[in-house]
Design an enzyme around this catalytic site. Structure first.
Site, PDB file in Angstrom:
ATOM      1  N   ASP A  88       0.867  -1.176   0.000  1.00 26.50           N
ATOM      2  CA  ASP A  88       0.000   0.000   0.000  1.00 26.50           C
ATOM      3  C   ASP A  88       0.905   1.227   0.000  1.00 26.50           C
ATOM      4  OD1 ASP A  88      -2.125  -1.719   0.285  1.00 26.50           O
ATOM      5  OD2 ASP A  88      -2.788  -0.932   2.218  1.00 26.50           O
ATOM      6  N   HIS A 145       4.568  -7.623   0.096  1.00 21.84           N
ATOM      7  CA  HIS A 145       4.155  -8.921  -0.432  1.00 21.84           C
ATOM      8  C   HIS A 145       4.790  -9.174  -1.792  1.00 21.84           C
ATOM      9  CE1 HIS A 145       0.846  -9.760   2.544  1.00 21.84           C
ATOM     10  NE2 HIS A 145       1.132  -8.485   2.801  1.00 21.84           N
ATOM     11  N   SER A 248       8.689   3.577   4.945  1.00 21.68           N
ATOM     12  CA  SER A 248       9.786   3.923   4.068  1.00 21.68           C
ATOM     13  C   SER A 248       9.378   3.762   2.607  1.00 21.68           C
ATOM     14  CB  SER A 248      11.016   3.080   4.395  1.00 21.68           C
ATOM     15  OG  SER A 248      12.154   3.611   3.772  1.00 21.68           O
TER      16      SER A 248
END
Length: 281
Positions: A88, A145, A248
């Site tokens: 995200d 992921h 980050s």
């Protein structure tokens, strides 16, 4: 105010010490104080706890437990795509690698060789390829992921600075993503090799992968590498591969070839894990 002037204080503050302190505080079990900090953070950054597997703020023993919270089942359905978005966040930059140069921001670029820690042979596999730079803000889900099925070949820890990685800093600090501390993960896939780089930043207490665990700290101040040529680490598309303890940036490298990034990214400006990132043509 110019971006270069805006980032000047970052050259002066003790970033390593500040990051170490943030790591200690994020791991602290401080009871109601921890809950109060989490509640403030959720309100300040408008974190959507309805998507969390555990939405109860008071149940998190540490800030790190909250920050690396899992999503509830079904919160991020996986698209049918060659390459899925691994996080995200927001799209910082994406597109073609010009020979070995990755576009950072107006007036700034850096080399693939510098990004991967100086390994010219590894970087050469991505000459004239493609890249994507994805920024995770404080409100985002902070697990990373797999964009596709992959077999891990190498993990390279590269020491470096700990500048912030927000858009202002990207415009104001030359070579930012090849300058900050980072963990370079090299995979093989059915689409060819790819690199997924976790870039550290100010107050990013640590980075961890599912196969190694916590990578940093300690911060030894030297480059080190682990080889996985036995192919023992195989991860499926959509599986968790790493996480940030405070937010980050992820930089991905893809080899040369026909590739089309999701055209909706340009209009949306924001991304979600599991969405289509790119397709092979």
């Amino acid at each position: 105010m110019s971006d270069s002037f805006a980032v000047l204080p970052q050259y002066l503050i003790p970033k390593q010490a500040l990051t170490a302190l943030a790591g200690v505080l994020a791991r602290a079990r401080a009871g109601r104080w921890t809950t109060a900090v989490i509640r403030w953070f959720v309100q300040r950054y408008q974190v959507n706890m309805a998507e969390a597997a555990n939405p109860d703020i008071a149940s998190y023993a540490t800030f790190n437990d909250f920050f690396t919270r899992a999503l509830k089942d079904g919160a991020r359905p996986l698209a049918q795509s060659d390459w899925l978005c691994p996080v995200d966040g927001a799209i910082s930059q994406f597109g073609r690698i010009e020979r070995d140069q990755i576009f950072q921001a107006k007036g700034h670029a850096y080399s693939t060789t510098a990004l991967v820690g100086g390994d010219a042979a590894l970087a050469a596999q991505f000459q004239d390829g493609h890249f994507a730079t994805l920024y995770l803000s404080p409100k985002d889900y902070h697990r990373i992921h797999m964009p596709c099925d992959g077999t891990l070949r190498r993990m390279i820890y590269v020491p470096g600075d700990l500048f912030s990685v927000n858009p202002t800093t990207a415009r104001g600090v030359p070579g930012l993503f090849a300058r900050n501390e980072r963990v370079v993960c090299v995979f093989d896939s059915a689409h060819g090799p790819f690199v997924l780089t976790l870039v550290g930043a100010t107050i990013v207490g640590s980075m961890a992968t599912v196969w190694h665990g916590q990578v940093n700290p300690p911060r030894p101040g030297r480059l080190w590498e682990r080889s996985y040529e036995d192919g023992a680490v195989r991860l499926r598309q959509g599986e968790e591969m790493a996480r940030f303890l405070l937010g980050s940036t992820v930089v991905m490298l893809f080899p040369k070839g026909p590739m089309a990034f999701n055209p909706q990214w340009v209009a949306a400006g924001a991304i979600r894990m599991g969405e289509t990132m790119a397709s092979l043509l």
